[in-house]
Design a protein around this motif. Structure first.
Motif, mmCIF file in Angstrom:
data_model
loop_
_atom_site.group_PDB
_atom_site.id
_atom_site.type_symbol
_atom_site.label_atom_id
_atom_site.label_comp_id
_atom_site.label_asym_id
_atom_site.label_seq_id
_atom_site.Cartn_x
_atom_site.Cartn_y
_atom_site.Cartn_z
ATOM 1 N N PRO A 1 9.806 -0.555 -1.592
ATOM 2 C CA PRO A 1 9.276 -0.374 -0.238
ATOM 3 C C PRO A 1 10.160 0.551 0.603
ATOM 4 O O PRO A 1 11.386 0.452 0.588
ATOM 5 C CB PRO A 1 9.262 -1.795 0.324
ATOM 6 N N GLY A 2 9.505 1.477 1.302
ATOM 7 C CA GLY A 2 10.203 2.432 2.152
ATOM 8 C C GLY A 2 10.489 3.758 1.474
ATOM 9 O O GLY A 2 10.742 4.751 2.126
ATOM 10 N N GLN A 3 10.468 3.788 0.144
ATOM 11 C CA GLN A 3 10.748 5.033 -0.570
ATOM 12 C C GLN A 3 9.529 5.957 -0.535
ATOM 13 O O GLN A 3 8.400 5.519 -0.333
ATOM 14 C CB GLN A 3 11.151 4.760 -2.020
ATOM 15 N N VAL A 4 9.801 7.255 -0.771
ATOM 16 C CA VAL A 4 8.761 8.275 -0.707
ATOM 17 C C VAL A 4 8.412 8.760 -2.109
ATOM 18 O O VAL A 4 9.285 9.090 -2.905
ATOM 19 C CB VAL A 4 9.206 9.466 0.173
ATOM 20 N N LEU A 5 7.123 8.793 -2.390
ATOM 21 C CA LEU A 5 6.574 9.329 -3.631
ATOM 22 C C LEU A 5 5.969 10.685 -3.291
ATOM 23 O O LEU A 5 5.219 10.810 -2.324
ATOM 24 C CB LEU A 5 5.492 8.389 -4.179
ATOM 25 N N LYS A 6 6.316 11.711 -4.068
ATOM 26 C CA LYS A 6 5.797 13.052 -3.806
ATOM 27 C C LYS A 6 5.011 13.519 -5.016
ATOM 28 O O LYS A 6 5.519 13.522 -6.132
ATOM 29 C CB LYS A 6 6.942 14.019 -3.507
ATOM 30 N N LEU A 7 3.749 13.891 -4.791
ATOM 31 C CA LEU A 7 2.858 14.401 -5.824
ATOM 32 C C LEU A 7 2.494 15.824 -5.433
ATOM 33 O O LEU A 7 1.735 16.025 -4.490
ATOM 34 C CB LEU A 7 1.598 13.544 -5.921
ATOM 35 N N SER B 1 2.676 18.731 -3.315
ATOM 36 C CA SER B 1 3.209 18.868 -1.956
ATOM 37 C C SER B 1 2.828 17.688 -1.068
ATOM 38 O O SER B 1 3.101 17.696 0.130
ATOM 39 C CB SER B 1 2.712 20.174 -1.331
ATOM 40 N N ILE B 2 2.209 16.664 -1.623
ATOM 41 C CA ILE B 2 1.768 15.497 -0.849
ATOM 42 C C ILE B 2 2.805 14.379 -0.950
ATOM 43 O O ILE B 2 3.225 14.007 -2.042
ATOM 44 C CB ILE B 2 0.395 14.993 -1.354
ATOM 45 N N GLU B 3 3.202 13.864 0.212
ATOM 46 C CA GLU B 3 4.168 12.767 0.252
ATOM 47 C C GLU B 3 3.487 11.480 0.678
ATOM 48 O O GLU B 3 2.663 11.471 1.594
ATOM 49 C CB GLU B 3 5.306 13.093 1.221
ATOM 50 N N LEU B 4 3.863 10.386 -0.001
ATOM 51 C CA LEU B 4 3.336 9.058 0.295
ATOM 52 C C LEU B 4 4.504 8.095 0.419
ATOM 53 O O LEU B 4 5.461 8.188 -0.341
ATOM 54 C CB LEU B 4 2.415 8.578 -0.838
ATOM 55 N N ARG B 5 4.422 7.171 1.373
ATOM 56 C CA ARG B 5 5.472 6.166 1.543
ATOM 57 C C ARG B 5 4.916 4.821 1.074
ATOM 58 O O ARG B 5 3.802 4.452 1.378
ATOM 59 C CB ARG B 5 5.929 6.072 2.984
ATOM 60 N N PHE B 6 5.758 4.099 0.321
ATOM 61 C CA PHE B 6 5.369 2.796 -0.194
ATOM 62 C C PHE B 6 5.691 1.720 0.831
ATOM 63 O O PHE B 6 6.833 1.548 1.223
ATOM 64 C CB PHE B 6 6.101 2.531 -1.513
ATOM 65 N N ALA B 7 4.658 1.017 1.281
ATOM 66 C CA ALA B 7 4.820 -0.089 2.219
ATOM 67 C C ALA B 7 4.533 -1.377 1.458
ATOM 68 O O ALA B 7 3.394 -1.642 1.092
ATOM 69 C CB ALA B 7 3.858 0.060 3.398
ATOM 70 N N LYS C 1 0.813 -1.204 0.000
ATOM 71 C CA LYS C 1 0.000 0.000 0.000
ATOM 72 C C LYS C 1 0.845 1.252 0.000
ATOM 73 O O LYS C 1 2.038 1.220 0.309
ATOM 74 C CB LYS C 1 -0.963 0.013 1.178
ATOM 75 N N LEU C 2 0.209 2.355 -0.362
ATOM 76 C CA LEU C 2 0.804 3.683 -0.259
ATOM 77 C C LEU C 2 0.121 4.381 0.908
ATOM 78 O O LEU C 2 -1.104 4.367 1.007
ATOM 79 C CB LEU C 2 0.569 4.491 -1.528
#
Length: 170
Positions: free
Chosen positions: A79-85, A87-93, A3-4
């Motif tokens: 996994p563990g990296q951050v996706l930024k859209l 100004s919103i940041e999401l972490r990939f689990a 999940k993100l």
């Protein structure tokens, strides 16, 4: 389940489970995962999960798609990296032995003397009016359309006036 997880303030804990073949993320309601925030484009990016690696494709977003602060048009997220859209940041689990329980934790250190009321009123964003991080899309097409319409209208009116003057002259 992979999940993100959104880690940006105000959206913390919002998640999307990555089980569909392709997932779209954006501000509009027709996306698989909607993030109602102005810096996110209406159709921002497309995701596809294969073997615990998330493949990302930017869909021509205004404010860009970033993996660990590097702007991309396409790439992979582990996994563990951050996706930024925007100004919103999401972490990939990912789903192989990783959970998202530590993802949404954010530690803030307050100064010894506390926080001043003036500091609270300024807010936590600290964005200046001169900040050019998020730029508005060009409006050239609309201006060109208006210009062509005005010229066509002028030519039409001039033609009618000319025809009327010729008819009166006969």
């Amino acid at each position: 389940m992979a999940k993100l997880v959104v880690i940006s303030e105000g959206f913390t804990g919002k998640t999307v489970e990555l089980k569909a073949d392709k997932i779209t993320i954006g501000r509009s309601e027709d996306n698989s995962f909607q993030i109602a925030e102005n810096s996110v484009s209406s159709r921002h990016c497309e995701l596809q999960l294969k073997d615990d690696i998330l493949h990302i494709k930017d869909l021509g977003s205004t404010n860009g798609t970033f993996i660990n602060d590097k702007k991309i048009t396409g790439g992979t997220l582990k996994p563990g990296q951050v996706l930024k859209l925007g100004s919103i940041e999401l972490r990939f689990a990912g789903d192989k032995g990783r959970d998202s329980s530590s993802v949404a934790v954010k530690t803030v250190s307050l100064p010894q003397g506390g926080v001043k009321l003036d500091d609270l009123e300024k807010g936590s964003q600290g964005v200046s009016k001169d900040d050019k991080t998020f730029t508005k899309k060009s409006n050239k097409v609309n201006k060109l359309f208006i210009l062509v319409g005005a010229i066509a209208t002028f030519i039409l009116i001039a033609s009618v006036v000319f025809a009327m003057s010729k008819l009166k002259g006969q």
